[in-house]
Motif scaffolding. Sequence first.
Motif, PDB file in Angstrom:
ATOM      1  N   PRO A  45       6.032  31.623  22.402  1.00  0.00           N
ATOM      2  CA  PRO A  45       6.864  32.427  23.319  1.00  0.00           C
ATOM      3  C   PRO A  45       7.881  33.260  22.532  1.00  0.00           C
ATOM      4  O   PRO A  45       8.387  32.835  21.492  1.00  0.00           O
ATOM      5  CB  PRO A  45       7.559  31.385  24.185  1.00  0.00           C
ATOM      6  N   ALA A  59       5.158  38.550  26.755  1.00  0.00           N
ATOM      7  CA  ALA A  59       4.371  37.589  25.983  1.00  0.00           C
ATOM      8  C   ALA A  59       3.773  38.304  24.788  1.00  0.00           C
ATOM      9  O   ALA A  59       3.476  39.498  24.839  1.00  0.00           O
ATOM     10  CB  ALA A  59       3.273  36.966  26.832  1.00  0.00           C
ATOM     11  N   TRP A  90       4.408  33.303  28.805  1.00  0.00           N
ATOM     12  CA  TRP A  90       5.337  34.336  29.270  1.00  0.00           C
ATOM     13  C   TRP A  90       6.765  33.845  29.166  1.00  0.00           C
ATOM     14  O   TRP A  90       7.054  32.668  29.386  1.00  0.00           O
ATOM     15  CB  TRP A  90       5.048  34.690  30.727  1.00  0.00           C
TER      16      TRP A  90
END
Length: 530
Positions: free
Chosen positions: A448, A516, A527
């Motif tokens: 992430p 992302a 995300w």
Amino acid sequence: MNPIWPFSRRPREAKSALPLVAVTEIGAARWGSREGAALTRDGYLANAVDVSGLDGVVEGYGLDGVHSVRAALEPLKLAYGFDCVERGGALAFRMADEGAVLDMAADALVETGAQRTRGLLDKAPARVRLTHVDLETDYQPGLAEARLAGGDPRLVQDVSLPLALGASRAEAVAGALLEAAAHGESLACELPLSALALEPGDGVRFGSGPVWRIRDMVDRGGVRTLTCREELTAMSRVRAGQAGSAPPEAPVFGDVDLVIMDAPHLPEYDGGSGPLLAAWADPWPGEVVVLAGLAEDALGEVARLDRPAVIGRLTEGCGAGPVGRWDRAGALNVFCPGGEFASLPDGQVLSGGNAALLETDAGWECVQFQTAELVAPDVWQLTGLLRGQRGSLPGAAQTGARLVLLDTALARASVGGETLGVEMMWKAVTDDAATALTFEDQAGLPWPVAHLRRTGDILSWTRRGADVPQSWALPEAENAGRFAAEFDTGNGFGDRASFDTPWTEWPEGAIAARVAEMGPDGRLGPWRSL
């Protein structure tokens, strides 16, 4: 002592008696040959052996091939200590220390007197090695050893006895043999025929001197010549059989607790291309072979686990914890039979110590802990947590969720790339049923992004990944990659766009955004929303 009689293997002669040839051989060699008159009609000796003076138990005795009686009885004599003499035309056996002792004055010797010989200690063997049949290892070959301080280390006496002995008895026999070889003195003397009643095994003592046991005697005219050995401490009698070791009970292994983890990127387990595997069983079978395949009847080996892993289960559920800082309020209560955890200083935890995988709603989350406390039998409380490590997402864990400590007991399965995204069957080789699992290769996904923020009309973020240095002492990595962004204008996220820069303009009317990173294979990482 239970006498063990050698006999011919021919059925006609398989009787519990001594063959004539064997007794003749031993009689001619030592005791003379007077047994002919005692022959029975069958060709065997009648009343030619008296074993009533023996005392003890033989646990087992085995001989291969054809042996004379003397050769067959010599191992028993060494191990149990008995004498054999001719008495009344028969062979009489008795324990070595039970012969009568005749006290004599020194002037009873004939003119030649007595000659006493002492062995030199430096010419004595330093060790005696005794090979035997070991009662305690399922009748496998055993070795007992006795050592003598001051003996010649170059001299080692090897003795082999075809007897079944326990360890303590074998050591006692080896010690007695070494003592006889190192400390026994010999005596040669001549006595008048007044000593006619003496026989081998009896003892003589001159004045207050030691007892000398007669080993051989020869009559020459009116003089009896004796060859004697100094009496040593007799070995203890064996009046009860020492139980041999029964074959060990076959261990009953329970089901293997096999854990298959589609874990985040862990470079220390890069030896394979499949999911991470851990197993635990009580008792541990020594090795767990893991099988996998597209069907239960088409499984193949994908890993071998040679150590039990530390696998626990939560006794209480927990929520998703904070990321990027210490979680001092949260705790993980883990039931872990047979496993152990340990506390570490902050610095070691920040360097990667005390890492574990926690089964959560978001997948397998990498967590770390600073303090481990045993709060109940097999129940540990882990505090000082770091959540969402190694690019994993923090998630809520239910009661009973599994926690696996990251150590060398884990291994990565070796599967082909064609199995990615395909449901496969997994099982330990000892288990009956297989478990279905689809491997998505979470370790191959980008991490992430971090520091997602809006500044005016600009949305920016910072790339994270396993290749980004974690130390401030190293140069800062280039904040570059390929990213995807979506904006919510009130109807949900949509209108996906891709970027080669870690920023983009905030569109008019957007109320939320998410970003992302895109991996080399085109898959998106998790995300991150704002």
